[in-house]
Write a protein that holds these residues in place. Sequence first.
Motif, PDB file in Angstrom:
ATOM      1  N   CYS A 122      -1.033  10.610 144.942  1.00  0.00           N
ATOM      2  CA  CYS A 122      -0.688   9.684 143.859  1.00  0.00           C
ATOM      3  C   CYS A 122       0.306   8.658 144.387  1.00  0.00           C
ATOM      4  O   CYS A 122       1.420   9.010 144.742  1.00  0.00           O
ATOM      5  CB  CYS A 122      -0.087  10.411 142.659  1.00  0.00           C
TER       6      CYS A 122
ATOM      7  N   CYS B  89      -4.093  10.711 138.610  1.00  0.00           N
ATOM      8  CA  CYS B  89      -3.021  11.708 138.666  1.00  0.00           C
ATOM      9  C   CYS B  89      -2.844  12.308 137.276  1.00  0.00           C
ATOM     10  O   CYS B  89      -2.715  11.584 136.292  1.00  0.00           O
ATOM     11  CB  CYS B  89      -1.743  11.018 139.134  1.00  0.00           C
TER      12      CYS B  89
ATOM     13  N   ARG C  27       1.830   6.348 142.771  1.00  0.00           N
ATOM     14  CA  ARG C  27       2.951   6.139 141.851  1.00  0.00           C
ATOM     15  C   ARG C  27       4.001   7.240 142.050  1.00  0.00           C
ATOM     16  O   ARG C  27       5.190   6.980 142.168  1.00  0.00           O
ATOM     17  CB  ARG C  27       2.415   6.112 140.410  1.00  0.00           C
ATOM     18  N   CYS C  28       3.547   8.493 142.097  1.00  0.00           N
ATOM     19  CA  CYS C  28       4.474   9.611 142.259  1.00  0.00           C
ATOM     20  C   CYS C  28       4.817   9.840 143.734  1.00  0.00           C
ATOM     21  O   CYS C  28       5.705  10.619 144.056  1.00  0.00           O
ATOM     22  CB  CYS C  28       3.880  10.879 141.667  1.00  0.00           C
TER      23      CYS C  28
ATOM     24  N   CYS D 164       0.717  10.944 135.727  1.00  0.00           N
ATOM     25  CA  CYS D 164       1.043   9.544 135.409  1.00  0.00           C
ATOM     26  C   CYS D 164      -0.212   8.693 135.241  1.00  0.00           C
ATOM     27  O   CYS D 164      -0.127   7.524 134.939  1.00  0.00           O
ATOM     28  CB  CYS D 164       1.953   8.961 136.483  1.00  0.00           C
TER      29      CYS D 164
HETATM   30 ZN   LIG Z   1       1.246  10.285 139.563  1.00  0.00          ZN
END
Ligand SMILES: [Zn+2]
Length: 829
Positions: free
Chosen positions: A186, A351, A188-189, A354
């Motif tokens: 992911c 994900c 973003r994470c 998110c």
């Molecule tokens: Zn994520």
Amino acid sequence: MENSRWESGDPISMPKRYDHLENERHWQTAWEDWGIHRFQSEDQASPTYSIDTPPPYPSGEFHMGNALNWCYFDFVARYKRMRGFNVHFPQGWDCHGLPTEVRAETTYKIRKRDLPVAEFKALCIRLTSEYIEKMKRAMKMMGYSIDWNLEYRTMDPDYYRLTQLSFVLLFKSGYMYRGEHPVNWCPRCETAIAEAEVEYVESEGVLSYLRFRTEDGHLAIATTRPELLPACVAVAVNPQDERYRRCVGKWIEVPIFNRRIEILADESVDPNFGTGVVMVCTFGDKTDVRWQKKYRLPVVKAISEDGHMTEEAGRYKGLAVKECQEAILSDLKQEGLLEKFEKLRRNVGTCWRCHTAVEIMSRLQWFMKTRDMTDEVVNWTNKISWVPEFAKHRMIDWATSLDWDWVVSRQRVFATPIPVWYCGRCGENIIADEDWLPVDPRFEKPKVERCPKCSSQDFIGESDVMDTWMDSSVTCAVHAGWPGNLESFKKLFPADLQPNGLDIIRTWDYYLMVRHLALFKQAPYKTMLINGMVRGADGRMMHKSYGNYVEATEAILKYGADSLRQWAAGGAVTGQDIPFRWSDVEHARRFLTKLWNASRFAIANLQEYDRVTEDVELQVLDRWLLSRLEKVTKEVTEAFENFQFNVAIESVRKFTWHVLCDQYLEAVKHRLYSSDIRDMSSRISAEYVLYRSILRVLQLFAPICPHITESIYQQLKPPTEPVRSIHLTRWPSVKQGLIDEDAEKRGDILVAVISEIRREKSKRQVSMKAPIKHLDVYAGLNEQKMLEGNIETVQRTCNVGSVDIKPLEDASPRTPVQEYASIKIRLEI
Ligand SMILES: [Zn+2]
Ligand SMILES: [Zn+2]
């Protein structure tokens, strides 16, 4: 409320109206004080029953799905205790992981990178502790009989020591390894995630047709991911595809990047997708991963861990993936290399936390060797029992569909540290010794002087941490007392019951299975109890964004926990999705009122209770009720044994409402009221039967509605009764000797005649107490026989003067009669 009527000397201290909030709170505290939900570790005599409660993620909210989950656990726990089991019902909190980090970032408006690791971790702990308290309050309000002495939090060192210990043991036995393999990522994470954490959503994409130069012209290739052009390492066609047969093995040039790559032939290319020629990139999808291995293609890392283009992307370096896609398309268009667009619906992996689209990336990670375990998992899955049965196939389908090992390392902060260091010179793994644990290699040095391989003193602590499922997938062992308490472990492992929602079979149940199989060579649970999902009143999944979300505490405050618990029991067949309807909770509440009023009336009339003994002389309706009572006991017992809570509650409610309250209680009122000394025996037997049946109903109902049953029990039980709580009474066993088919038949007819009279009176708007001059009963031959000798019951119950029993055919259609099955009646008032 604290004193029963016997102690207080009052004839009765049950208020007219049952105050659910006051009563529920009172008993929750009392049970805690009495310690009646505690697991008795010293008890050697009683059999144990262990429930492996899933530790929830502390979100701070106790939603209906949670309420339903825990109701199931609690029904079983309470029922099993009454069956004489020493029940082990622990409660943990699965604190670590992505969700908490994401929430800490949003709550405190920070990014984890802005703070030192220890400070960010402290914020996560603070937030988690607050959320746990909130959820605990809701759980206590629900009246769950959790043994709070067995509470644990996975973020506490004494728990994560065990997570680390299991890692070390699994490393030693060859189950854990470190390597560079493609994983779901992911951006973003900024962490690897497991396959179970990827959620596929259908979305609209654009299929772009790009022109690639070849030796003798060009080929068009359709792709949804033009930004992967810099990572395009080959193209592929189907060997059967006539259009491209001549190209196989020749070169083709990637536009913009002007790199020459090879045209491969592979059976798995779908000639009908796009132009029948596909790009092979590192990595657009799992097929790319397979082909990269199969054809030994180079790995080009064009996308960075935070979702931006790397230097491999040349002039696009630094752009976000989406920006790069637009830039490349626009450049292709200018050079005349973009042939056309098409819209395309496709599944995109996102994900779970998110909802960002995941990438496949190749990075050094820790893995657990789970692929080799598939057969073992399937065998054990088949061996244990599943309620409902269909849930088993979810597990098997999932286990057999996995094509990668479980990636257990995460690039996050708030999680169990991986107890490993690496030699700075030779790269050797230094795995923590068991007695170093708990340890955090991010802050601590290994307890060795030198690298065992090259004698270097330079160590690098692992900064990656463990997947949160690594914490929560050793619960069965931890609950049972592993590793310290062997005696307890023998008793409590495997867990008798593994209860959880349909949605976490592929994560929780699967990971529990592989972890425990690897550690103990045994499945961690004997029975799986799976509950469905809660839907809103509109039929959609209950979700805040749909506007159909109800928090459990809202329903408790309005109607009481006992009403909400009835909804959980009766709303659906076990394992099916269950809609949340306020009307179900209202109906449940009405039932409680009925039960309260009936018990209140009965208890107030139990005057001769002291003289009630087993050898009272029973009348036909008494025997009728006792027989029915045994049958309903049998039904409810079987339902609980099979986890069919909806069957259990329907049986108890139907019996209580209709048979006990509407029929029996109405029919024996005159016996209870009589002060004539000659009626003493009749009154005592009615009291005896009422006492017995109310107590029985309370017991059958106690696992589902623990509070009101306790309130009534305290009023019902005589002063000499040593059993302090309804929940400490033994579950009733069925007395076959009391099942009396003949009395049931006779009773059914009497009850039918009485009901018909009442209905007729109500139709004519005559008072129920009004005397009846004469009654004609028209009945078939069998019914006539059964009525003879018992008709006096009808006369006394309904205040009837004379009665004639006549053949059914004598009732002419012109006679104003009421009909019930094979009897008809005619009244003269
Ligand atoms: Zn994520
Ligand atoms: Zn070394």
